[in-house]
Design an enzyme around this catalytic site. Structure first.
Site, PDB file in Angstrom:
ATOM      1  CG  ASP A 224      10.855  53.128   7.273  1.00 13.87           C
ATOM      2  OD1 ASP A 224       9.880  53.167   6.514  1.00 13.87           O
ATOM      3  OD2 ASP A 224      11.410  52.065   7.628  1.00 13.87           O
ATOM      4  CG  ASP A 225       6.495  53.431   8.310  1.00 13.66           C
ATOM      5  OD1 ASP A 225       6.872  53.314   7.136  1.00 13.66           O
ATOM      6  OD2 ASP A 225       6.025  52.488   8.970  1.00 13.66           O
TER       7      ASP A 225
ATOM      8  CB  CYS B 154       8.739  50.174   3.036  1.00 13.73           C
ATOM      9  SG  CYS B 154       8.223  50.675   4.662  1.00 13.73           S
TER      10      CYS B 154
ATOM     11  CE  LYS C 149      12.398  50.142   4.875  1.00 13.07           C
ATOM     12  NZ  LYS C 149      11.170  50.135   5.673  1.00 13.07           N
TER      13      LYS C 149
ATOM     14  CG  HIS D 227      11.998  46.691   2.768  1.00  9.79           C
ATOM     15  ND1 HIS D 227      10.897  47.199   3.386  1.00  9.79           N
ATOM     16  CD2 HIS D 227      11.782  45.354   2.686  1.00  9.79           C
ATOM     17  CE1 HIS D 227      10.045  46.234   3.668  1.00  9.79           C
ATOM     18  NE2 HIS D 227      10.574  45.104   3.254  1.00  9.79           N
TER      19      HIS D 227
ATOM     20  CG  ASP E 244       8.958  55.037   3.594  1.00 11.32           C
ATOM     21  OD1 ASP E 244       8.349  55.709   4.445  1.00 11.32           O
ATOM     22  OD2 ASP E 244       9.281  53.845   3.783  1.00 11.32           O
ATOM     23  CG  HIS E 245       4.881  54.959   3.262  1.00  7.56           C
ATOM     24  ND1 HIS E 245       4.565  54.807   4.579  1.00  7.56           N
ATOM     25  CD2 HIS E 245       5.730  53.953   2.957  1.00  7.56           C
ATOM     26  CE1 HIS E 245       5.187  53.737   5.035  1.00  7.56           C
ATOM     27  NE2 HIS E 245       5.906  53.209   4.085  1.00  7.56           N
TER      28      HIS E 245
ATOM     29  CE  LYS F 200       3.892  50.670   6.628  1.00  7.10           C
ATOM     30  NZ  LYS F 200       4.991  50.328   7.544  1.00  7.10           N
TER      31      LYS F 200
END
Ligand SMILES: *[C@@H]1O[C@H](CO)[C@@H](O)[C@H](O)[C@H]1NC(C)=O
Length: 593
Positions: free
Chosen positions: A54-55, A94, A153, A155, A361-362, A386
């Site tokens: 994540d991130d 996300c 996660k 989301h 994810d990014h 992001k």
């Protein structure tokens, strides 16, 4: 299989071709060859483990050139498999990026985008969520007989009409098993590393205050006043007290810690609020036990890390282990968990029958800081991060795939690929099919990975910021070494001179927060991967041709977008008190084991 134990045995092979009839063959074989036969047969349905950070920035990993952060386990995946050097996410935030990953489609197709500044599922008490008619890779695999799980996660929404209708629970999208955070980590989830006692105290206080309130109200307005004469000042005090109480209640209603930082197993809330720094190790235990339970059958595990999103909750034994503060410690802790997962797969003897994928994810968030210290990821040589529509830093992510014996080891593929490719790739690996009634934007990666083709099917990729198309890239079919990128809209960085949106914390997609470019900005990423100097008609002889070709492609792409309801716009993405998840009897929703 008959005659096991002898040197020779007879075996009945049952072949199920994708088309045509079942074929049964009986054969006398040498027992030792049966092992490899069975191995071959099970590789028809390899296990699939998809790991998403994540991130995480692409510059945070050793295998993508970082020489000070230690990520040996992720680097091992790269050494033993294929490394994608142009792996692109469909969005730089996300919720939409994960929607695209799960469905193989640009998130604008499912409406998981917004025309406002809130561009992700904003809390667990909004009715927004991934529409139920979308098909995820889990649903495709499940249809092929796979056991599927999401750990980590989600989301993509939770409830839509009442408190626990779980309309947007992973269950409804093809996942048999879920353990993790239905929402996302965010700053309130880990107020302070030493918050354990603080939290316990505030929880008890909160319940006390509620009970006191109930008693006080009964006393004041109930029977008591008939028996005793209550002086006015006491009643005033009571009213004041009730008012204060309402403030506390209001605070608790709006507190992200209580209402959004929760962990669930299947449909049950197991921690509310969660203890963020130990969630990683519980998640890993859950994953290992899922692998153990399903070692005999094909499975698909989507391991969706809470790492390395802010506030970077990290176990004590990893604090201070990196050269890059809390963020670096958190990256190294994540790598440790990747190692645990790889070990579990090895120990269960599943190594050669398991396709493993790793991505983020990014890109990393440049604006997140702890005091004056950078707390977000590092996007290497790429510009931006992001939340930005088109700059590479937000969308250019790591992509690793390992499948020993089936995919080359240590190979680097420089062709453009997308996170959306995982959807059709899973379909191909599991023997399933992608839905035929809708546009799928991803491409099956297997031919490219195995070297059957040299060129990616992605001639164009489009880069969105919410509903707004900000940029597009063009990889001309005939020239391997060019990657044009055209920007129509770019965010305005603030304060002036900065390289990110430090004042608003997140860049905007439209209006005052962006700059519209006419003529558009053009870069050739193969010569200028950092997007530092835009090309013009004077510096690039192909300028007009490229701008026109990409404009035509954008127009053709736009024609394929069918308008749907926007899930992340104002209407569906606003809090409703009656949707707040609760592990007890509302509003007594506290459970921290
Ligand atoms: C390695 O990652 C850290 C943490 O994000 C970053 O600060 C550092 O600049 C990176 N180093 C290189 C050489 O990319």
């Amino acid at each position: 299989l008959k005659g096991s134990g002898n040197r020779w045995g007879s075996v009945t092979l049952c072949l199920l071709p994708p088309r045509g009839d079942k074929v049964e063959i009986e054969a006398i074989v040498e027992m030792s060859s049966i092992h490899s036969l069975i191995t071959e047969a099970t590789d028809d349905k390899p296990n699939i483990v998809l790991i998403m950070a994540d991130d995480l920035g692409i510059g945070d990993l050793g295998c993508y050139g970082n020489d000070t952060i230690r990520t040996p386990n992720i680097d091992r995946l790269a050494a033993e498999g294929v490394k994608l050097s142009q792996h692109i996410s469909a969005a730089s935030l996300c919720t939409p990026s994960r929607t695209a990953f799960l469905t193989g489609r640009y998130p604008i197709r499912s409406g998981m985008v917004s025309d406002e500044n809130t561009r992700v599922i904003h809390s667990l008490s909004v009715p927004a969520g991934l529409p139920l008619n979308e098909t995820t890779f889990a649903a495709v695999a499940k249809k092929q007989g796979y056991s599927t799980a999401l750990i980590g996660k989600w989301h993509q929404g939770l409830n839509s009409r009442y408190r626990s209708d779980h309309n947007h629970h992973p269950y409804n999208y093809g996942f048999d098993y879920f353990y993790g955070m239905p929402f996302s980590l965010f700053t309130p989830c880990w107020p302070d590393p030493s918050r354990d006692t603080e939290l316990a105290i505030s929880c008890r206080l909160w319940i006390c205050v509620q009970l006191l309130a109930v008693t006080a109200l009964t006393l004041t307005f109930g029977k008591l006043s008939c028996w005793f004469r209550v002086p006015w000042f006491v009643i005033l005090l009571m009213i004041l007290f009730t008012f204060l109480l309402c403030c506390v209640w209001y605070y608790s209603y709006t507190s992200g810690l209580y209402w959004d930082c929760i962990l669930m197993r299947e449909e049950e809330i197991t921690e509310q609020p969660m203890k963020a720094e130990r969630a990683g190790s519980i998640m890993m235990k859950e994953a290992v036990s899922f692998l153990e339970r399903h070692r005999e059958e094909p499975f698909l595990l989507f391991y969706s890390f809470l790492h390395v999103h802010v506030p970077c909750p990290t176990m004590e034994n990893f604090i201070g282990t990196s050269k890059h503060g809390l963020y670096g410690d958190n990256v190294q802790e994540m790598d440790f968990f990747v190692g645990k997962l790889l070990d579990a797969i090895d120990n269960l003897g599943l190594r050669n029958h398991t396709v493993i994928y790793f991505t983020s994810d990014h890109g990393g968030q440049l604006e997140s800081r702890l005091g004056h210290v950078q707390l977000g990821g590092w996007n290497g040589i790429y510009k931006g991060g992001k939340g930005m529509g088109g700059w590479e830093g937000g969308i250019h992510v790591p992509g690793l795939l390992r499948w020993p014996g089936k995919l080359p080891a240590g190979k680097v593929i420089e062709e453009p690929t997308s996170l959306m490719d995982i959807f059709p790739t899973v379909a191909a690996l599991t023997g399933g099919t992608v839905p035929q009634d809708r546009v799928i934007d991803g491409q099956n990666l297997m031919p490219l990975l195995q070297g059957a083709v040299q060129h990616s099917e992605h001639e164009f990729l489009f880069h969105y910021c919410g509903v707004y198309l900000h940029a597009a890239r063009w990889n001309p079919k005939d020239s391997k070494y060019t990657m044009w990128k055209v920007h129509y809209v770019t965010p305005v960085f603030q304060p002036p001179g900065a390289q990110a949106c430090y004042e608003t914390k997140l860049c905007e997609c439209s209006g005052e927060g962006v700059r519209y470019h006419d003529p558009p900005l053009l870069f050739d990423l193969s010569r200028d991967p950092s997007e530092s100097t835009p090309l013009t008609g004077d510096t690039e002889p192909l300028y007009e041709l490229v701008i026109k070709t990409v404009a035509d492609a954008v127009q053709a792409h736009r024609k394929t977008i069918i308008p749907v309801q926007l899930q992340l716009g104002k209407e569906l993405n606003e809090d409703r008190v009656w949707l707040k998840p609760c592990c007890g009897v509302f509003p007594f929703c506290l459970y921290s084991p």
